[in-house]
Design an enzyme around this catalytic site. Sequence first.
Site, PDB file in Angstrom:
ATOM      1  N   SER A   1      28.403  63.849  54.640  1.00 25.98           N
ATOM      2  CA  SER A   1      28.687  65.241  55.004  1.00 25.98           C
ATOM      3  C   SER A   1      29.774  65.374  56.067  1.00 25.98           C
ATOM      4  CB  SER A   1      27.409  65.918  55.511  1.00 25.98           C
ATOM      5  OG  SER A   1      26.481  65.987  54.464  1.00 25.98           O
TER       6      SER A   1
ATOM      7  N   HIS B   1      28.538  67.431  48.719  1.00 30.74           N
ATOM      8  CA  HIS B   1      28.395  66.259  47.837  1.00 30.74           C
ATOM      9  C   HIS B   1      27.103  66.446  47.065  1.00 30.74           C
ATOM     10  CE1 HIS B   1      25.142  64.939  50.358  1.00 30.74           C
ATOM     11  NE2 HIS B   1      25.902  65.178  51.415  1.00 30.74           N
TER      12      HIS B   1
END
Length: 532
Positions: free
Chosen positions: A112, A379
């Site tokens: 992240s 993601h």
Amino acid sequence: MESTRLSILALFLLVVLGSSSAKVEEENPEFWRSQAKKTLQSALDRKLNTNVAKNILFFLGDGMGITTYTAARILKGQLQNQSGEETVMTMDTFPNVGLAKTYSVDFQIPDSAATATAYLCGVKTNLNVIGLSGAARNGICKTQKGNEVTSILKWAKDAGKSVGIVTSTRVQHATPATTYAHSASRSWYSDADMPASAKADGCTDISSQLLKNTDINVIIGGGRKYMTPQGTKDPEYPRDYASRGNRKDGRNLITEWQNSKIGKVAHYVWNKTEFDAVDPENTDYLMALFEPGDLRFEEERDPMMDPSIVETTEKAIRILQKNPKGFFLLVEGGRIDQAHHEGRAYMALHETVAFDNAIAKGLELTKEAETLTIVMADHSHPLTFNGFPFRGQNILGKSPLWATDMKPYTILMYGNGPGHKIVNGKRPDLRNVTTDGKDYHQLAAVPLQSTTHSGEDVAVLARGPMAHLFQGVQEQSYIAHAMGYAACVGADLRHCQDPALHTTIDPNNAARASSALLSSLLSALLALKVLI
Ligand SMILES: *[C@@H]1O[C@H](CO)[C@@H](O)[C@H](O)[C@H]1NC(C)=O
Ligand SMILES: *[C@@H]1O[C@H](CO)[C@@H](O)[C@H](O)[C@H]1NC(C)=O
Ligand SMILES: *[C@@H]1O[C@H](CO)[C@@H](O)[C@H](O)[C@H]1NC(C)=O
Ligand SMILES: [Zn+2]
């Protein structure tokens, strides 16, 4: 061969059984034709919105891959007693959809921090790195200097807009941190989390950068323990040692933040009573830290103590939208990812439904004509949606068709994670197991304590001014540039400086322009005829 025939037979039986659960109106071809006709008409009626975006409302679902998105849609419908597959989530209504490629400079599958640096700062970088280019190295302070990259939140603030972050994690976590911090390590939450060498080399922790870098109007999430001196008792959990302040430098950043706002209307709150008392019409600054670390999952939230992500999103927008120059707000559904890491599909999907509800609140409070709203994931996770479940079947349930070991399996399962269990050399028998509970770990192929991320592209949904820029298959770093262009903030100001330079051609305007030309030609001819 035998097993193939068996499974074909089973599939046939399944189809026969399954047909009973189909909806009667769906058997009529007109149902699908008229639905498609309406969809087609709304696509044909859609006008390009080439306005300059006054506001950017950026919703980031951490780990919200497409499988999570689809499964959450079904869950959302099933929570309302619908079959689920046909349910329309708020994010489903966004007219523009593209895909973003998520790899980082050094890894095929990112984290992240690297992805946030891409979509917020417009530059891809290395794993674990926040607000620095790929020339910086994970955890090495000496590589920070000169490699800082700034975020869309800063660009918006520099352009005079109000800015905010709302998250369900700690406000120092990778996603929100990348809006304001530059750090060779995403885990330098407080000075206590930094190696002595990094401090000696002049790097500072993420919490102290929260106060120092960009002047952020609204900060909502968790993470108060990183803000207070070591040993400071937490107001909510005074007897819990792990919740106590952990700063070694003795600073109280909450007090410092309050002192820095003297002369402004600024509120620090840590519980819902105080939060509810904050009047957005009369508030310049709000810092709300509801937990020592991350917030609780929505399904485990104490509604007396902590507001929901719908409530925090609403408060933030109401405070920020008073600025006539507009705002930038990041809203992160940050714990979708954490639930997936634990292999708990129930939690991940419920977090996603809560996130979708926050998106609905955002749309309700803003105007499409002036607000660019983006929904995307940073993601994905290795969640798969498999088997041949019946229409309307509990998305957290089991495939009706059993595996070759004559045992059922979960419809949702993970490539890896804590759901991998072996009992007496065999996979568990789920026949009598309830798989839709909040603590259940869906099956996983490979044992890992924490599920990894996965590397397929993520969806980018857009609505509002210049939403058509968010199309095609793009690098994730493109997102920050496209948002900046739409709102006319950051390095590329062409969109508001010279409208003639717009690179986009509005087909409707073009059509209108050519018909205008035609009618002026016609009237010229008519005039000629009159003269003759
Ligand atoms: C769904 O059905 C159950 C059982 O019939 C009922 O208790 C519940 O209130 C219903 N929920 C909704 C959202 O309609
Ligand atoms: C909420 O915070 C205020 C300010 O610290 C405190 O006085 C109040 O007791 C808190 N409320 C609850 C329910 O803990
Ligand atoms: C499942 O439960 C039923 C009824 O309690 C029991 O007869 C059966 O043996 C159980 N099967 C397994 C696999 O545990
Ligand atoms: Zn993660």
